[in-house]
Design an enzyme around this catalytic site. Sequence first.
Site, PDB file in Angstrom:
ATOM      1  N   GLY A   6       0.855  -1.181   0.000  1.00  0.00           N
ATOM      2  CA  GLY A   6       0.000   0.000   0.000  1.00  0.00           C
ATOM      3  C   GLY A   6       0.887   1.226   0.000  1.00  0.00           C
ATOM      4  N   GLY A   8      -0.099   4.297  -0.764  1.00  0.00           N
ATOM      5  CA  GLY A   8      -0.939   5.493  -0.753  1.00  0.00           C
ATOM      6  C   GLY A   8      -0.351   6.518   0.195  1.00  0.00           C
ATOM      7  N   VAL A  10      -0.553   7.042   3.531  1.00  0.00           N
ATOM      8  CA  VAL A  10       0.087   6.607   4.778  1.00  0.00           C
ATOM      9  C   VAL A  10       1.257   5.656   4.500  1.00  0.00           C
ATOM     10  CG1 VAL A  10      -0.286   5.370   6.945  1.00  0.00           C
ATOM     11  CG2 VAL A  10      -1.992   6.988   6.143  1.00  0.00           C
ATOM     12  N   GLY A  11       1.097   4.767   3.515  1.00  0.00           N
ATOM     13  CA  GLY A  11       2.196   3.856   3.170  1.00  0.00           C
ATOM     14  C   GLY A  11       3.426   4.638   2.725  1.00  0.00           C
ATOM     15  N   ARG A  79     -10.849   6.473   5.613  1.00  0.00           N
ATOM     16  CA  ARG A  79     -12.128   7.099   5.975  1.00  0.00           C
ATOM     17  C   ARG A  79     -12.397   8.330   5.126  1.00  0.00           C
ATOM     18  NH1 ARG A  79     -12.791   8.448  12.156  1.00  0.00           N
ATOM     19  NH2 ARG A  79     -10.533   8.557  12.356  1.00  0.00           N
ATOM     20  N   ARG A  85     -13.982   4.453  11.645  1.00  0.00           N
ATOM     21  CA  ARG A  85     -13.044   3.448  11.137  1.00  0.00           C
ATOM     22  C   ARG A  85     -13.776   2.135  10.842  1.00  0.00           C
ATOM     23  NH1 ARG A  85     -10.576   6.372  15.254  1.00  0.00           N
ATOM     24  NH2 ARG A  85      -8.573   7.312  14.775  1.00  0.00           N
ATOM     25  N   VAL A 115      -1.704  -1.445   9.574  1.00  0.00           N
ATOM     26  CA  VAL A 115      -2.062  -0.029   9.688  1.00  0.00           C
ATOM     27  C   VAL A 115      -3.512   0.187   9.237  1.00  0.00           C
ATOM     28  CG1 VAL A 115      -1.445   2.319   8.967  1.00  0.00           C
ATOM     29  CG2 VAL A 115       0.349   0.604   9.236  1.00  0.00           C
ATOM     30  N   THR A 116      -3.927  -0.560   8.233  1.00  0.00           N
ATOM     31  CA  THR A 116      -5.249  -0.364   7.626  1.00  0.00           C
ATOM     32  C   THR A 116      -6.366  -0.462   8.666  1.00  0.00           C
ATOM     33  OG1 THR A 116      -4.397  -1.324   5.593  1.00  0.00           O
ATOM     34  CG2 THR A 116      -6.794  -1.241   5.817  1.00  0.00           C
ATOM     35  N   HIS A 172      -8.706   0.864  18.683  1.00  0.00           N
ATOM     36  CA  HIS A 172      -8.290   2.049  17.920  1.00  0.00           C
ATOM     37  C   HIS A 172      -9.531   2.511  17.156  1.00  0.00           C
ATOM     38  CE1 HIS A 172      -5.948   4.820  15.541  1.00  0.00           C
ATOM     39  NE2 HIS A 172      -6.263   4.206  14.414  1.00  0.00           N
TER      40      HIS A 172
HETATM   41  P1  NAI Z   1      -4.839   5.718   0.335  1.00  0.00           P
HETATM   42  O1  NAI Z   1      -6.117   5.542  -0.406  1.00  0.00           O
HETATM   43  O2  NAI Z   1      -4.060   6.958   0.124  1.00  0.00           O
HETATM   44  O3  NAI Z   1      -3.880   4.484   0.025  1.00  0.00           O
HETATM   45  C1  NAI Z   1      -4.292   3.165   0.043  1.00  0.00           C
HETATM   46  C2  NAI Z   1      -3.497   2.452  -1.029  1.00  0.00           C
HETATM   47  O4  NAI Z   1      -3.788   1.050  -0.956  1.00  0.00           O
HETATM   48  C3  NAI Z   1      -3.839   2.902  -2.457  1.00  0.00           C
HETATM   49  O5  NAI Z   1      -2.675   3.377  -3.095  1.00  0.00           O
HETATM   50  C4  NAI Z   1      -4.357   1.635  -3.116  1.00  0.00           C
HETATM   51  O6  NAI Z   1      -4.014   1.516  -4.483  1.00  0.00           O
HETATM   52  C5  NAI Z   1      -3.682   0.566  -2.283  1.00  0.00           C
HETATM   53  N1  NAI Z   1      -4.308  -0.747  -2.388  1.00  0.00           N
HETATM   54  C6  NAI Z   1      -5.614  -1.069  -2.397  1.00  0.00           C
HETATM   55  N2  NAI Z   1      -5.771  -2.395  -2.526  1.00  0.00           N
HETATM   56  C7  NAI Z   1      -4.529  -2.930  -2.579  1.00  0.00           C
HETATM   57  C8  NAI Z   1      -4.024  -4.240  -2.704  1.00  0.00           C
HETATM   58  N3  NAI Z   1      -4.844  -5.289  -2.797  1.00  0.00           N
HETATM   59  N4  NAI Z   1      -2.699  -4.399  -2.737  1.00  0.00           N
HETATM   60  C9  NAI Z   1      -1.845  -3.354  -2.636  1.00  0.00           C
HETATM   61  N5  NAI Z   1      -2.264  -2.091  -2.518  1.00  0.00           N
HETATM   62  C10 NAI Z   1      -3.594  -1.872  -2.493  1.00  0.00           C
HETATM   63  O7  NAI Z   1      -5.210   5.535   1.878  1.00  0.00           O
HETATM   64  P2  NAI Z   1      -4.320   6.008   3.127  1.00  0.00           P
HETATM   65  O8  NAI Z   1      -4.724   7.360   3.541  1.00  0.00           O
HETATM   66  O9  NAI Z   1      -2.896   5.727   2.822  1.00  0.00           O
HETATM   67  O10 NAI Z   1      -4.841   5.008   4.254  1.00  0.00           O
HETATM   68  C11 NAI Z   1      -4.553   3.618   4.179  1.00  0.00           C
HETATM   69  C12 NAI Z   1      -5.224   2.894   5.335  1.00  0.00           C
HETATM   70  O11 NAI Z   1      -4.585   3.265   6.563  1.00  0.00           O
HETATM   71  C13 NAI Z   1      -6.711   3.237   5.538  1.00  0.00           C
HETATM   72  O12 NAI Z   1      -7.444   2.085   5.882  1.00  0.00           O
HETATM   73  C14 NAI Z   1      -6.696   4.229   6.685  1.00  0.00           C
HETATM   74  O13 NAI Z   1      -7.920   4.290   7.356  1.00  0.00           O
HETATM   75  C15 NAI Z   1      -5.593   3.626   7.516  1.00  0.00           C
HETATM   76  N6  NAI Z   1      -5.012   4.502   8.518  1.00  0.00           N
HETATM   77  C16 NAI Z   1      -4.651   3.910   9.700  1.00  0.00           C
HETATM   78  C17 NAI Z   1      -4.040   4.637  10.687  1.00  0.00           C
HETATM   79  C18 NAI Z   1      -3.654   3.944  11.952  1.00  0.00           C
HETATM   80  O14 NAI Z   1      -3.231   4.627  12.897  1.00  0.00           O
HETATM   81  N7  NAI Z   1      -3.751   2.631  12.076  1.00  0.00           N
HETATM   82  C19 NAI Z   1      -3.772   6.081  10.525  1.00  0.00           C
HETATM   83  C20 NAI Z   1      -4.153   6.598   9.219  1.00  0.00           C
HETATM   84  C21 NAI Z   1      -4.748   5.816   8.261  1.00  0.00           C
END
Ligand code: NAI
Length: 303
Positions: A6, A8, A10-11, A79, A85, A115-116, A172
């Site tokens: 991932g 995106g 956060v990754g 989100r 979440r 993280v997701t 969380h």
């Molecule tokens: P984003 O939409 O910017 O990035 C997600 C990425 O995952 C995208 O680039 C997408 O192409 C990729 N993706 C989707 N399916 C995939 C797969 N099967 N294989 C590989 N890549 C795939 O989202 P963002 O903002 O990066 O958030 C990612 C996750 O992290 C979300 O679920 C968000 O809620 C969560 N999050 C968790 C936090 C925590 O403290 N645990 C803090 C902030 C976000």
Amino acid sequence: MIGIAGAGKVGAQSALEIASRGLDDIALVDIVPGLAEGEALDISHRLSDAGVDVDVSGSSDFGALRGASLVIIAAGLGRKPGMTRMDLLSKNSGIISSVAKEAAKYAPDSTVLMVTNPMDAMTYVALKATGFPKARVVGQGGVLDNSRFKYVLAKKLGVSRGSITSVVMGEHGENMIPVASHTYVSGVPLTSLLTEEEVQQAIEDTRKVAADVISKKGATIFAPGVSVARMAAAIVNDTKEVLAASAYLEGEYGLNGLCIGVPVRLGRGGIEKVYEIKLSDRERDWFNKGADTLREAISTLAA
Ligand code: NAI
């Protein structure tokens, strides 16, 4: 090598933070063609200025995770304003199940750092999908929530964040527990510095602050990246740092068969120890409420 599934917001931010610390080489993977490669190049160029020589690569092929000692999973939906979440549960569980299986295939000896969101439920999904021992599947949530709690308290008290010792545990999500009963400002109990009402307000502010950021800028990015990097450093460098993280419980806190945030010792083997701390009655209620929510989420997935 550290794999990140991932690439995106956060990754990629996590990759930047990890690479900037020179922790290890990084392989980013994303299903969007070119995205992981683009982020890897941008991060690599950024490292030249700092003179850091770790290798950062990107790919749309999960084979790039081969041999990783740590796989961070930040793939899936985030989100949107107004969502909790837990609203992401059904969509992200399918993604996480398949991504975790790829991690297990190419990096069978790795530790998985989830993280997701909804993160505790996704940690459970990854534990089942990988078949890894419970120590090697851990979720990031409490470290970030604690940064937010410290921010809220520092503002309220007019003290440096660095002098606050605190922990945020439990789900969380909506039932997270900024543990006020064990929060200190250089040894001075928080409960002697704020009224009961002010403490309650600080807890509420901490719970709401991520939704506030999402409503304003669409996502939380910088703070999560640092939290992920901190946990990655503890695991890769075997530091034995004690942090709140989502762990699979088997009897601790009277709970069984779910992942939830608790203080753990992190090292090369992942979760080396779960610490049990005494919670106040109200904190204990929140903890159990979070556990109930997660139990229900897990049962939906199993159905
Ligand atoms: P984003 O939409 O910017 O990035 C997600 C990425 O995952 C995208 O680039 C997408 O192409 C990729 N993706 C989707 N399916 C995939 C797969 N099967 N294989 C590989 N890549 C795939 O989202 P963002 O903002 O990066 O958030 C990612 C996750 O992290 C979300 O679920 C968000 O809620 C969560 N999050 C968790 C936090 C925590 O403290 N645990 C803090 C902030 C976000």
